[in-house]
Design an enzyme around this catalytic site. Structure first.
Site, PDB file in Angstrom:
ATOM      1  N   GLY A   1      15.206  -2.771 -38.039  1.00 59.65           N
ATOM      2  CA  GLY A   1      16.646  -2.846 -37.890  1.00 59.65           C
ATOM      3  C   GLY A   1      17.399  -2.210 -39.047  1.00 59.65           C
TER       4      GLY A   1
ATOM      5  N   GLY B   1      20.757  -2.408 -39.513  1.00 58.38           N
ATOM      6  CA  GLY B   1      22.102  -2.993 -39.618  1.00 58.38           C
ATOM      7  C   GLY B   1      22.390  -3.430 -41.047  1.00 58.38           C
TER       8      GLY B   1
ATOM      9  N   GLY C   1      21.736  -6.214 -42.592  1.00 56.18           N
ATOM     10  CA  GLY C   1      20.594  -6.850 -43.237  1.00 56.18           C
ATOM     11  C   GLY C   1      19.525  -5.852 -43.649  1.00 56.18           C
TER      12      GLY C   1
ATOM     13  CB  VAL D   1       9.457  -3.059 -32.658  1.00 52.09           C
ATOM     14  CG1 VAL D   1       8.276  -4.014 -32.728  1.00 52.09           C
ATOM     15  CG2 VAL D   1       9.595  -2.272 -33.951  1.00 52.09           C
TER      16      VAL D   1
ATOM     17  CD  GLU E   1      38.841  -8.348 -35.417  1.00 51.35           C
ATOM     18  OE1 GLU E   1      39.035  -8.496 -36.631  1.00 51.35           O
ATOM     19  OE2 GLU E   1      37.743  -8.020 -34.943  1.00 51.35           O
TER      20      GLU E   1
ATOM     21  CG  ASP F   1      23.871 -11.311 -36.246  1.00 51.60           C
ATOM     22  OD1 ASP F   1      24.274 -11.689 -37.368  1.00 51.60           O
ATOM     23  OD2 ASP F   1      24.498 -10.535 -35.519  1.00 51.60           O
TER      24      ASP F   1
END
Lengths: 444, 444
Positions: free
Chosen positions: A17, A19, A21, A85, A177, A306
């Site tokens: 990932g 992102g 993190g 993956v 938003e 997350d």
């Protein structure tokens, strides 16, 4: 031969990932002696908090994303793999890619993020898209613009009415938003050149199953936000669960709403890749992690962002927010940089820098360590922090320029319909999909 | 009732196409007392001279396009219709839209532009896309990035070699600009984070059937451009007609080249909509127009830009360039603004402000009224003129910022793979199209 030997002796850290993190982990590993591999399905890091502005034609996809390679390109020991993956075998310390290739690791960091949660109604996704990726956001953008184009030409009042109706499901920050941004576009049709669309024609619904919006925020701020939205013409429906969604129609306990413009922002669940670990997960699929964010049975596998379930001192699970993922990534990165061993006793602590949500032009709410702000200052703070949050000078400058421009002109810069699959009722030109394909293939 | 009567008495001018010609016409009609309708298949004006920079990940689509509504939104008498014209009946003074709706006009301006010309080999379009629209450019971008991603991971030398091979067909400005831009990306793999891609791995071919490139330019400048390209590692093949194109393969008289990266920039033909007029056209489908750009038989139908064939004083047809279309649009707009009647005797005169092409970073050639420039100054001039050519403060600023940033960092800002249909050999992850669709539909 020798080289190979050395390499095989070296530690291999795999990060899944790219992102918040994953990138934070990789950055913290900048000076590591280990081999690091980042795997992502796409080639770019995405600044998700601003994704709704891509969907509402204010920013370009390129403004809020950066190629993962570009971010960590300096260190040749950090490899980037574009791929997906398929499953992980924790005992074997190896993972299998979709193309069958298998990769083994000494340590694994899973920063696989979350996907939208339709609470057992996966079939709704088709009619009420969520927004997690750029292509999601572009689909929403195409649809919003298309429905205004069609409304501009339609006189059949019922169809026209539904084209100018917008339903946003979920009263969290994203929902709030989106509702605010749509109110600004649809409410300013004339300003955008749609002369036949009057502000009163647009009907925007923000639908929340719970008793209040923004429930991560203090009650008082949520109430302020609700007022601001209503002043902008958004109809906020609380305690209103959605019972069913079909093509161009949302069913509520209290009735139903006809519209092609349905956006899902109601909840998320952790990436399904975690299931292949076969460890304890919470209701929304997040894995229960140790104090150092590893999994009980597998001290060399870490889960962040997350995908991880970790409770704060009040026993509440940490929210699925960028700051949490970033801080956790940094923490695990440092941990792994130090040595191969898991330094027992080190605990992750989240420092809450506050939460904020923007409602619209010069309108926002913020809660910074108990201090509550709303209105222009909160909005200014929000803008400032989000510009800083972007990666790199380029994106910061571009977003900054865009916002200044938008602030003074009220205009949305990126109103592009690049293909017409977004065509809703297609009343203005009946294109069936075969025709459409030809149209696009044609080198016009 | 009364209102309707007045409207029906008012002149109705229809403009087909929102390119340089159509927009210029509409702007010149800004104060007209007539009703004006602009019809375009998409909702935005596109600054085509910079489209190759979208394809090469330097600019975002939103940077070089502007919503047609936004450009002419001030005058409510100018209507914009998103849709496609199926055919025109000049005698009836009416046209039929794709959706069956028919629109009648008093005067018609056709600014329908051009499409790529595969010289009777339409089937090549699939394997060698041209670049006329944003979605064309994005397809090319996706493919270029994808092939580098796959090459980065591949060791099978033959596949890898073909992934890093680029063939641009056609030695006009577009071809030259694409070849230069690709040389800068592929030649700087490491700088973009592709550590296994060495500059010498990339093989870029610019293929021209004629004896020279840039044949609209003075011989000497064309020769300079060729040298610059070759110094950047581009192999320029002159007198080399393409005999056939199939999937991932270009056949030449002299042999064939294996590569998925084939880009067509070899020629254009006028929009096929012109055929429905049934008037005299030239070899590339352009209509032979009068001195005032109307058609002999139909004094109320004007044709401008790439669709019109008008000869300059040397008996050469005016080139298919933005300045020609813009000047012609302004001319016709003024003509129509004055009165309904065609003021006989007024003749269009093209003022050639010069031609220029950019080859790469700080490299360009320019021919301004006989003055020849090349190198940094020509490039600076090119940049300056193109930034000014863009519509609106916003796009100018954004492109300017982007170019400055790129100039100092050598980086390409918009390297986004938003979906993976671009997957070439798909060796790095076998995704069949069904899987891909699921992948995209999944709200990840």
């Amino acid at each position: 031969m020798k080289k190979e030997k050395i390499e095989s002796e070296r530690r291999h850290i795999v990060i899944i990932g790219g992102g918040f993190g994953g990138i934070a982990t990789a950055k913290a590993l900048k000076h590591t002696d280990a081999d690091v591999t980042i795997i992502d399905r796409l080639n770019h890091h995405l600044f998700q908090p601003l994704l709704y502005q891509v969907a509402t034609a204010e920013l370009s996809p390129g403004d809020i994303s950066a190629p993962i390679r570009a971010i960590i390109s300096k260190n040749p020991r950090i490899k980037v793999i574009l791929g997906e993956v398929a499953e992980i075998s924790p005992e074997m310390k190896s993972l299998r890619m979709r193309n069958g290739q298998s990769i083994s690791f000494d340590q694994l960091v899973m920063a696989t993020g979350a996907q939208y949660n339709y609470f057992g109604h996966g079939e709704w996704a088709e009619f009420a898209p969520g927004m997690k990726s750029i292509s999601d956001a572009l689909k929403v953008r195409e649809k919003l613009l298309m429905s205004m184009e069609e409304a501009e030409q339609l006189h059949d009042s019922s169809k026209r009415k539904s084209l100018l109706t917008y339903v946003i499901i979920g009263g969290g920050p994203t929902g709030v938003e989106m509702a605010g941004a749509i109110a600004e576009i649809a409410g300013n049709g004339a300003k955008h050149g749609y002369h036949s669309i009057k502000p009163e024609d647009a009907r925007i619904y923000l639908i929340e199953a719970g008793p209040r919006i923004l429930n991560a925020f203090p009650e008082s701020l949520a109430a302020k936000a609700k007022k601001m939205l209503e002043k902008m013409g958004v109809r906020v429906l609380l305690n209103t669960p959605v019972t069913n969604i079909e093509k161009n129609k949302v069913h509520l306990k209290v009735g139903s709403i006809e519209t092609p413009n349905i956006i899902w922002a109601a909840g998320i669940k952790a990436s399904s890749l975690l299931d292949s670990l076969k460890v304890a997960q919470d209701r929304s699929g997040r894995v229960l992690v140790e104090a150092d964010l590893s999994i009980p049975q597998y001290p060399d596998i870490f889960i962040i962002g997350d995908s991880a379930h970790r409770e704060d001192k009040n026993g509440m699970p940490l929210p699925a927010l960028a700051p949490v993922a970033t801080q956790q990534g940094k923490f695990v990165g440092k941990l792994l940089a130090k040595d191969g061993k898991r330094s027992s006793g080190s605990k992750f602590k989240y420092t809450d820098k506050g939460t904020m949500a923007t409602i619209g032009r010069a309108k926002a709410v913020a809660d910074i360590k108990g201090l509550k702000f709303s209105g222009f200052f909160a909005w200014f703070l929000w803008s400032f922090i989000h510009v800083l949050g972007l990666i790199g000078f380029r994106n910061r400058t571009r977003v900054f320029v865009e916002w200044i421009w938008n602030y003074f002109t009220f205009k949305r810069g990126v109103r592009l319909i690049t293909d017409r699959s977004g065509c809703v009722y297609c009343t203005t030109y009946e294109i069936n999909h075969k025709e459409l394909k030809e149209l696009q293939e044609m080198p016009v």
